[in-house]
Enzyme design. Structure first.
Site, PDB file in Angstrom:
ATOM      1  N   LYS A  53       0.839  -1.201   0.000  1.00  0.00           N
ATOM      2  CA  LYS A  53       0.000   0.000   0.000  1.00  0.00           C
ATOM      3  C   LYS A  53       0.874   1.252   0.000  1.00  0.00           C
ATOM      4  O   LYS A  53       0.641   2.202  -0.752  1.00  0.00           O
ATOM      5  CB  LYS A  53      -0.937  -0.002   1.219  1.00  0.00           C
ATOM      6  CG  LYS A  53      -2.068  -1.021   1.094  1.00  0.00           C
ATOM      7  CD  LYS A  53      -2.847  -1.240   2.393  1.00  0.00           C
ATOM      8  CE  LYS A  53      -3.862  -2.356   2.205  1.00  0.00           C
ATOM      9  NZ  LYS A  53      -4.581  -2.749   3.424  1.00  0.00           N
ATOM     10  N   GLN A  97      -4.611  -1.471   9.635  1.00  0.00           N
ATOM     11  CA  GLN A  97      -4.622  -2.811   9.042  1.00  0.00           C
ATOM     12  C   GLN A  97      -5.286  -3.800   9.999  1.00  0.00           C
ATOM     13  O   GLN A  97      -4.945  -3.850  11.184  1.00  0.00           O
ATOM     14  CB  GLN A  97      -3.178  -3.228   8.710  1.00  0.00           C
ATOM     15  CG  GLN A  97      -3.061  -4.518   7.931  1.00  0.00           C
ATOM     16  CD  GLN A  97      -3.641  -4.469   6.517  1.00  0.00           C
ATOM     17  OE1 GLN A  97      -3.744  -3.403   5.915  1.00  0.00           O
ATOM     18  NE2 GLN A  97      -4.046  -5.597   5.998  1.00  0.00           N
ATOM     19  N   ASP A 120     -10.814   3.447   4.250  1.00  0.00           N
ATOM     20  CA  ASP A 120     -11.228   2.045   4.141  1.00  0.00           C
ATOM     21  C   ASP A 120     -12.749   1.948   4.036  1.00  0.00           C
ATOM     22  O   ASP A 120     -13.281   0.949   3.571  1.00  0.00           O
ATOM     23  CB  ASP A 120     -10.805   1.273   5.412  1.00  0.00           C
ATOM     24  CG  ASP A 120      -9.671   0.302   5.166  1.00  0.00           C
ATOM     25  OD1 ASP A 120      -9.476  -0.126   4.014  1.00  0.00           O
ATOM     26  OD2 ASP A 120      -8.976  -0.025   6.151  1.00  0.00           O
TER      27      ASP A 120
HETATM   28  N1  GUN Z   1      -7.169  -6.589   6.151  1.00  0.00           N
HETATM   29  C1  GUN Z   1      -7.546  -7.307   5.057  1.00  0.00           C
HETATM   30  N2  GUN Z   1      -8.111  -6.493   4.145  1.00  0.00           N
HETATM   31  C2  GUN Z   1      -8.093  -5.258   4.673  1.00  0.00           C
HETATM   32  C3  GUN Z   1      -8.545  -3.993   4.187  1.00  0.00           C
HETATM   33  O1  GUN Z   1      -9.073  -3.840   3.087  1.00  0.00           O
HETATM   34  N3  GUN Z   1      -8.334  -2.952   5.040  1.00  0.00           N
HETATM   35  C4  GUN Z   1      -7.762  -3.104   6.258  1.00  0.00           C
HETATM   36  N4  GUN Z   1      -7.633  -2.026   7.005  1.00  0.00           N
HETATM   37  N5  GUN Z   1      -7.351  -4.248   6.718  1.00  0.00           N
HETATM   38  C5  GUN Z   1      -7.521  -5.322   5.933  1.00  0.00           C
END
Ligand code: GUN
Length: 294
Positions: A53, A97, A120
């Site tokens: 990311k 995350q 998100d």
């Molecule tokens: N863990 C797995 N997928 C995601 C996501 O799209 N966002 C976040 N914050 N954590 C995740």
């Protein structure tokens, strides 16, 4: 029939090239879009996602910061950390995350993120907006899947879409986005009776269950469009989706590969949401009227 591939890497490249132009426009007025990613603990898969990311942000000229906090971090400490990011003007998007260590209530943490920075799209406010079809930040994975349908020229309106999986991150928001696009939507899950029979009715099938190759060719209607959200690592190290790609590609009209399908699109839509957040903060983007989903 051999299905055509919806290439998530190619679509991501095209979209990210457009985003770069928008980043440059913001930078020309003194605003560098910034994403803060917070990771708590040492989960190896999460570390890889977080690194990807951050790299994607930097590749299009955005600012990114990764904050790696110890596995022993308390909920109060994490929320205090987020509060500082909420008021940091260099940060337009905040992503925590998931999953978080046991001692931390994920919901409390998600709700601590300022609504304008919830890229998100997981907080209640955003979910409510998604339900009524005005989401500023649609959750990245289903948002990416919708973009893939658009890219392939798949008309969603009037189609029967079958979503397999009811998670808050993928299944439920996916169903809502498809509904807003005019599909008739069925959501299947672990308690669904005659899963194969229902999936076989789908003109569009979205698999988001986390079970390797569970959607097999006999479950797919000839000509269906199949979107595979799963990323599963087999004991031999191979990455496969929730769809049995080799057999289903002979039945479907369009199919997404794993890897190189929905995965890169999740990151692309995170960039999209962060850019939107920065443009909104900079006052160069209309707000509600401009938040049509998609
Ligand atoms: N863990 C797995 N997928 C995601 C996501 O799209 N966002 C976040 N914050 N954590 C995740």
């Amino acid at each position: 029939m051999t299905a055509k591939l919806i290439d998530g890497n190619q679509l991501s490249q095209e979209l990210r090239a457009e985003f770069r132009v928008r980043v440059d426009r913001l930078r020309s007025i003194g605003v560098t879009p910034g994403l803060a990613v917070v990771i708590v603990g040492d989960d190896p898969a999460s570390k890889v996602y977080v690194r990807n990311k951050a790299r994607a942000c930097e590749a299009i000229g955005m600012h990114s910061e990764v904050h790696a906090l110890a596995a022993s971090t308390t909920e109060a400490e994490l929320i205090a950390f987020i509060s500082r990011l909420n008021t940091n003007p260099a940060i337009h998007g905040i992503l925590v995350q998931l999953p978080l260590p046991r001692q931390i209530d994920s919901r409390a943490v998600i709700e601590a993120i300022a609504a304008a920075k919830d890229v998100d799209g997981f907080a209640y406010g955003n979910i409510g907006e998604l339900v009524v079809g005005e989401s500023l930040f649609p959750p990245c994975t289903p948002f990416g899947a919708m973009k893939m349908l658009e890219f392939a020229g798949v008309a969603v309106e009037g189609k029967h879409a079958v979503v397999i999986g009811r998670s808050n991150i993928v299944g439920k928001p996916m169903a809502l986005l498809l509904l807003h696009a005019g599909a008739t939507v069925t959501v299947c899950h672990s308690r669904t009776r005659d899963l194969a029979g229902i999936v076989r009715q789908g003109d569009i099938v979205v698999a988001a269950v986390g079970k390797p190759r569970m959607v097999t060719a006999d479950m797919v209607k000839p000509g269906a469009v199949v979107i595979d959200v799963g990323i599963n690592r087999l004991p031999d190290g191979k990455l496969v989706g929730d769809v049995d790609f080799d057999t289903v590609k002979e039945i479907a009209s369009w199919i997404t590969p794993v890897p190189g399908g929905v995965g890169p699109m999740t990151i692309t839509m995170l960039l999209s949401n962060t850019l939107k957040a920065a443009e909104t903060a900079a006052g160069i983007r209309a707000t509600r009227a401009d938040t049509r989903i998609g």
